[in-house]
Design a protein around this motif. Sequence first.
Motif, PDB file in Angstrom:
ATOM      1  N   THR A   3     -26.165  28.391   1.531  1.00 16.74           N
ATOM      2  CA  THR A   3     -25.253  27.353   1.745  1.00 16.74           C
ATOM      3  C   THR A   3     -24.199  27.183   0.365  1.00 16.74           C
ATOM      4  O   THR A   3     -24.943  27.002  -0.610  1.00 16.74           O
ATOM      5  CB  THR A   3     -25.716  25.967   1.918  1.00 16.74           C
ATOM      6  OG1 THR A   3     -26.306  25.974   3.216  1.00 16.74           O
ATOM      7  CG2 THR A   3     -24.665  24.670   2.150  1.00 16.74           C
ATOM      8  N   ARG A  18     -23.410  30.007   4.661  1.00 17.63           N
ATOM      9  CA  ARG A  18     -22.881  28.779   5.283  1.00 17.63           C
ATOM     10  C   ARG A  18     -22.013  28.183   4.418  1.00 17.63           C
ATOM     11  O   ARG A  18     -22.211  27.645   3.448  1.00 17.63           O
ATOM     12  CB  ARG A  18     -23.946  28.096   5.885  1.00 17.63           C
ATOM     13  CG  ARG A  18     -23.706  26.709   6.437  1.00 17.63           C
ATOM     14  CD  ARG A  18     -25.171  26.154   7.280  1.00 17.63           C
ATOM     15  NE  ARG A  18     -24.842  24.767   7.691  1.00 17.63           N
ATOM     16  CZ  ARG A  18     -25.290  23.565   7.032  1.00 17.63           C
ATOM     17  NH1 ARG A  18     -25.603  23.744   5.709  1.00 17.63           N
ATOM     18  NH2 ARG A  18     -25.113  22.300   7.590  1.00 17.63           N
ATOM     19  N   ILE A  42     -19.622  24.671   2.875  1.00 21.25           N
ATOM     20  CA  ILE A  42     -19.133  23.196   3.163  1.00 21.25           C
ATOM     21  C   ILE A  42     -17.929  23.080   2.422  1.00 21.25           C
ATOM     22  O   ILE A  42     -17.893  23.280   1.198  1.00 21.25           O
ATOM     23  CB  ILE A  42     -20.205  22.271   2.998  1.00 21.25           C
ATOM     24  CG1 ILE A  42     -21.737  22.503   3.612  1.00 21.25           C
ATOM     25  CG2 ILE A  42     -20.035  20.958   2.754  1.00 21.25           C
ATOM     26  CD1 ILE A  42     -22.687  21.526   3.211  1.00 21.25           C
ATOM     27  N   ARG A  79      -9.126  18.689   4.703  1.00 26.23           N
ATOM     28  CA  ARG A  79     -10.424  19.164   5.330  1.00 26.23           C
ATOM     29  C   ARG A  79     -10.323  20.036   6.574  1.00 26.23           C
ATOM     30  O   ARG A  79     -11.080  20.936   7.025  1.00 26.23           O
ATOM     31  CB  ARG A  79     -11.179  18.067   5.543  1.00 26.23           C
ATOM     32  CG  ARG A  79     -11.698  17.303   4.309  1.00 26.23           C
ATOM     33  CD  ARG A  79     -12.669  16.521   4.353  1.00 26.23           C
ATOM     34  NE  ARG A  79     -12.086  15.233   5.077  1.00 26.23           N
ATOM     35  CZ  ARG A  79     -11.515  13.918   4.197  1.00 26.23           C
ATOM     36  NH1 ARG A  79     -11.452  14.092   2.960  1.00 26.23           N
ATOM     37  NH2 ARG A  79     -11.422  12.876   4.991  1.00 26.23           N
ATOM     38  N   LEU A  83     -11.322  23.809   7.685  1.00 27.55           N
ATOM     39  CA  LEU A  83     -12.416  24.235   8.747  1.00 27.55           C
ATOM     40  C   LEU A  83     -11.687  25.114   9.518  1.00 27.55           C
ATOM     41  O   LEU A  83     -12.211  25.862  10.074  1.00 27.55           O
ATOM     42  CB  LEU A  83     -12.515  22.951   9.547  1.00 27.55           C
ATOM     43  CG  LEU A  83     -13.501  21.662   8.935  1.00 27.55           C
ATOM     44  CD1 LEU A  83     -13.356  20.362   9.741  1.00 27.55           C
ATOM     45  CD2 LEU A  83     -15.003  22.289   9.083  1.00 27.55           C
ATOM     46  N   ASP A 125     -17.637  26.024   7.706  1.00 24.32           N
ATOM     47  CA  ASP A 125     -18.684  25.149   8.736  1.00 24.32           C
ATOM     48  C   ASP A 125     -18.621  24.103   8.984  1.00 24.32           C
ATOM     49  O   ASP A 125     -18.727  23.326   9.783  1.00 24.32           O
ATOM     50  CB  ASP A 125     -19.891  25.877   8.451  1.00 24.32           C
ATOM     51  CG  ASP A 125     -19.940  27.540   8.478  1.00 24.32           C
ATOM     52  OD1 ASP A 125     -19.915  28.062   9.593  1.00 24.32           O
ATOM     53  OD2 ASP A 125     -20.372  27.965   7.670  1.00 24.32           O
ATOM     54  N   LEU A 126     -18.389  23.228   7.866  1.00 24.20           N
ATOM     55  CA  LEU A 126     -18.600  21.785   7.643  1.00 24.20           C
ATOM     56  C   LEU A 126     -17.385  21.302   6.612  1.00 24.20           C
ATOM     57  O   LEU A 126     -17.261  22.151   5.649  1.00 24.20           O
ATOM     58  CB  LEU A 126     -19.737  21.276   7.509  1.00 24.20           C
ATOM     59  CG  LEU A 126     -21.080  21.592   8.501  1.00 24.20           C
ATOM     60  CD1 LEU A 126     -22.497  21.366   7.840  1.00 24.20           C
ATOM     61  CD2 LEU A 126     -20.832  20.717   9.517  1.00 24.20           C
ATOM     62  N   LEU A 163     -25.451  16.461   5.105  1.00 25.28           N
ATOM     63  CA  LEU A 163     -24.957  17.842   5.666  1.00 25.28           C
ATOM     64  C   LEU A 163     -25.844  18.963   5.239  1.00 25.28           C
ATOM     65  O   LEU A 163     -25.766  20.061   6.118  1.00 25.28           O
ATOM     66  CB  LEU A 163     -23.608  18.252   5.092  1.00 25.28           C
ATOM     67  CG  LEU A 163     -22.160  17.279   5.646  1.00 25.28           C
ATOM     68  CD1 LEU A 163     -21.115  17.482   4.788  1.00 25.28           C
ATOM     69  CD2 LEU A 163     -22.172  17.217   6.904  1.00 25.28           C
TER      70      LEU A 163
END
Length: 326
Positions: free
Chosen positions: A141, A165, A167, A176, A180, A185-186, A202
């Motif tokens: 991540t 992944r 964030i 934001r 995305l 992903d977040l 998260l």
Amino acid sequence: MKAAVADTLESLESYRLKDVDMPAAGPGQVLIRVAACGVGYVDSLVALGRYQVKPPVPHTPGQEVAGTVEAVGEGVAHLAPGDRVMTMTGKGFADYAVAAAPMVVKLPDALSFAEGASLPLNYITAMHALKDRGAVAQGETVLVFGAAGGVGSAGIQVAKALGARVIAAASTEEKRAFALAHGADLAIDTSPEGWRDRLKTLTEGKGPNVILDPVCGPLFEPAFRSLAWRGRHLVVGFVGGPIPALPSNLTLMKGAALLGVDVRQYLQYETKRAIGDLHQLSQWASEGKIKPPVGRVYPFAEFGEAMVFALSGQGTGKVVLTIAGD
């Protein structure tokens, strides 16, 4: 030909469009008719003499160029006049620019000139950070600060291409959403109150493995404290204000590393690796794995406004100066 030139680095208003001699391609060089030039925060700092190394004057800004090959010098075999290309060079705010041939790659058909001018510096920075310094592995991540900016958005796409992944951390709902839409992903806000708890949720309590940080603002220490075991915090820049400090015992407690990412010295000392990065990025662009987000586009005559806006940090994606038509 025309070029933006200043004889002093006192202010951005010192720059003027002037008639200058057209450069020529020497041995191992390529002459490019510039179609577009990227305009970044660093370009504006350099233009003001506020970067790590001050440029000699007279100075013409611009490092990331996309355009058409006008001529090639002796010994250049992989390019020919008429080829669409992108590169990193100097003096890009001009009708024509000369670049070292090894750093010039053909522009993938999938990219416009504006997208090509948005790729080299930001994406090489992200590659050097995430692949070389951060050693991002499949399934890890990555938390990206400044996720709607040039380096941040490049970091999102490079991290995804490496199998991570992502964030995205950004200050507004608009930024934001932008992150995305371009592969994250977040997303998470940057309001300090309760921020670590939101990040913990998260990451399912584990924390991020790698942090890509071109901001180094108020969340610098809370972010480092949130790292997973053996985490890596990558320091790319300091657009977030005063340079923060970090208690050194935190690296021991987390088994974590604080790593500097200096693309200027990377390009200087590890040029062959950087060229390899550019070729890999070009391949990823051809495969649709990355696509540089273009922000505001300015005509050549408005280069001053473009530098001011790039310096403000208010935009999303890469600011681009259009020199000639696509």
